[in-house]
Design a protein around this motif. Structure first.
Motif, PDB file in Angstrom:
ATOM      1  N   CYS A 119      39.898  38.357  47.966  1.00 15.49           N
ATOM      2  CA  CYS A 119      40.720  38.493  46.295  1.00 15.49           C
ATOM      3  C   CYS A 119      41.098  39.421  45.674  1.00 15.49           C
ATOM      4  CB  CYS A 119      40.024  37.046  46.077  1.00 15.49           C
ATOM      5  SG  CYS A 119      41.384  37.303  44.181  1.00 15.49           S
ATOM      6  N   CYS A 141      43.541  32.317  45.900  1.00 18.02           N
ATOM      7  CA  CYS A 141      42.623  31.833  45.535  1.00 18.02           C
ATOM      8  C   CYS A 141      41.807  30.818  45.595  1.00 18.02           C
ATOM      9  CB  CYS A 141      41.945  34.046  44.878  1.00 18.02           C
ATOM     10  SG  CYS A 141      40.098  33.362  44.730  1.00 18.02           S
ATOM     11  N   GLY A 182      44.992  38.614  46.940  1.00 21.79           N
ATOM     12  CA  GLY A 182      44.759  38.597  48.690  1.00 21.79           C
ATOM     13  C   GLY A 182      45.131  40.252  49.441  1.00 21.79           C
TER      14      GLY A 182
END
Length: 79
Positions: free
Chosen positions: A28, A60, A68
């Protein structure tokens, strides 16, 4: 815990051509959380997409952000 060793500046382009012996880590970009990514977790309709088309859909589990980044590499032994 084994350390993830990223292959720098490498992307297979399409997720389905990433060799099976390569591990994938989802990171993330908002909170820094890292988790192992299971290619089988992708919906069947996305299993032949470009990596850059998949990343915006990664959410996430920790902070809920859709930020991501997929990283490719392998796990090394403990230091």
């Amino acid at each position: 815990m084994p350390k993830f060793m990223e292959i720098k500046d490498w992307s297979p382009g399409y997720i389905n051509v990433a060799p099976q012996h390569i591990d994938i880590m989802a990171e993330c970009q908002a909170c820094g959380e890292q988790r192992e990514f299971d290619r089988k977790s992708l919906p069947a309709t996305m299993r032949q997409h470009l990596i850059k088309e998949i990343e915006p859909h990664l959410k996430c589990a920790t902070c809920g952000a859709k930020a991501g980044k997929l990283r490719f590499g392998h796990y090394a032994g403990e230091d």
